[in-house]
Motif scaffolding. Structure first.
Motif, PDB file in Angstrom:
ATOM      1  N   VAL A 141       0.830  -1.205   0.000  1.00 32.14           N
ATOM      2  CA  VAL A 141       0.000   0.000   0.000  1.00 32.14           C
ATOM      3  C   VAL A 141       0.869   1.261   0.000  1.00 32.14           C
ATOM      4  O   VAL A 141       0.411   2.346   0.321  1.00 32.14           O
ATOM      5  CB  VAL A 141      -0.947   0.013   1.228  1.00 32.14           C
ATOM      6  N   ASN A 142       2.119   1.100  -0.346  1.00 34.51           N
ATOM      7  CA  ASN A 142       3.048   2.229  -0.500  1.00 34.51           C
ATOM      8  C   ASN A 142       3.134   3.118   0.740  1.00 34.51           C
ATOM      9  O   ASN A 142       3.172   4.342   0.630  1.00 34.51           O
ATOM     10  CB  ASN A 142       2.629   3.089  -1.707  1.00 34.51           C
ATOM     11  N   LEU A 143       3.149   2.496   1.921  1.00 33.99           N
ATOM     12  CA  LEU A 143       3.255   3.301   3.135  1.00 33.99           C
ATOM     13  C   LEU A 143       4.659   3.873   3.300  1.00 33.99           C
ATOM     14  O   LEU A 143       4.834   5.065   3.484  1.00 33.99           O
ATOM     15  CB  LEU A 143       2.893   2.458   4.360  1.00 33.99           C
ATOM     16  N   ASP A 144       5.672   3.027   3.277  1.00 34.11           N
ATOM     17  CA  ASP A 144       7.058   3.457   3.457  1.00 34.11           C
ATOM     18  C   ASP A 144       7.188   4.348   4.696  1.00 34.11           C
ATOM     19  O   ASP A 144       7.830   5.393   4.661  1.00 34.11           O
ATOM     20  CB  ASP A 144       7.567   4.184   2.205  1.00 34.11           C
ATOM     21  N   GLY A 145       6.555   3.918   5.779  1.00 34.91           N
ATOM     22  CA  GLY A 145       6.606   4.730   6.993  1.00 34.91           C
ATOM     23  C   GLY A 145       8.003   4.908   7.533  1.00 34.91           C
ATOM     24  O   GLY A 145       8.362   5.995   7.999  1.00 34.91           O
TER      25      GLY A 145
END
Length: 216
Positions: A141-145
């Motif tokens: 979900v392309n968070l890349d937190g």
């Protein structure tokens, strides 16, 4: 005492209703009220009973910057309570929270980073913290937190840098997080900040660096 009096007078229910108001300024003000009343455990549990955490997640995912900012603050305060943390849906809330880490508004970033810190720093519920760790890195979900937190550590805004370093410090005990943070340049960033004694974020950067080195 005032917190109890306000709850007994119906303030919790009234604020919960106002959170759903169509006027963004009313919703934003209601979030501020929730932040203030949620400083007591009884009120935190009452807000939980009335479904406020889910409402705040929806507001954080909205478009109005003031509402997002204040909803993130209210959510971070509620997440200080272990029972609230046990009930929130991380998969939904983290998508909204990590999105706010990309905001152009410094206070919104700070509030979102504090949400991460309060969820991650949960010794009583390790499964919750591990799920957080997984979602922070969820490429699907392309968070890349983790990458966003590393980027924010070197922010020129001291409070943003401090909040990001503290959030990374809270997430670091989970080895996959610490490894990814190192791969994304966290050590270099934290060394830069911690070496500057005039930087108010230096202490938090040093703590985060120590945890990264211990867990990676």
């Amino acid at each position: 005492r005032n917190q109890n009096l306000l709850r007994e007078a119906g303030a919790v229910t009234a604020l919960t209703t106002c959170l759903n108001h169509a006027d963004a300024s009313v919703a934003s003000s209601a979030c501020i009220g929730v932040s203030a009343l949620a400083r007591s455990e009884m009120n935190q549990l009452e807000f939980l009973k009335q479904g406020v955490p889910e409402t705040l997640v929806r507001l954080m995912a909205g478009e109005d910057q003031s509402v997002c900012r204040q909803a993130a603050l209210a959510f971070s305060v509620l997440c200080l309570n272990a029972k609230v943390r046990s009930k929130i849906k991380l998969s939904d809330s983290l998508v909204a929270i990590v999105k706010l880490l990309q905001s152009d508004d410094a206070q919104t970033i700070i509030n979102a980073a504090e949400c991460v810190s309060n969820i991650a720093d949960d010794n009583q519920r390790p499964k919750s913290s591990l799920l957080l760790a997984s979602h922070l890195r969820d490429a699907s979900v392309n968070l890349d937190g983790i990458g966003k937190l590393v980027h924010l550590i070197v922010s020129k805004d001291v409070e943003v840098a401090r909040a990001a370093a503290y959030a990374l410090s809270a997430a670091a005990p989970h080895e996959p997080n610490s490894i990814e943070a190192c791969e994304r340049g966290a050590i270099e960033a934290l060394l830069t900040v911690s070496a500057d004694s005039s930087n108010k974020a230096a202490k938090f950067a040093k703590d985060a660096l120590d945890k990264l080195l211990n867990y990676s």
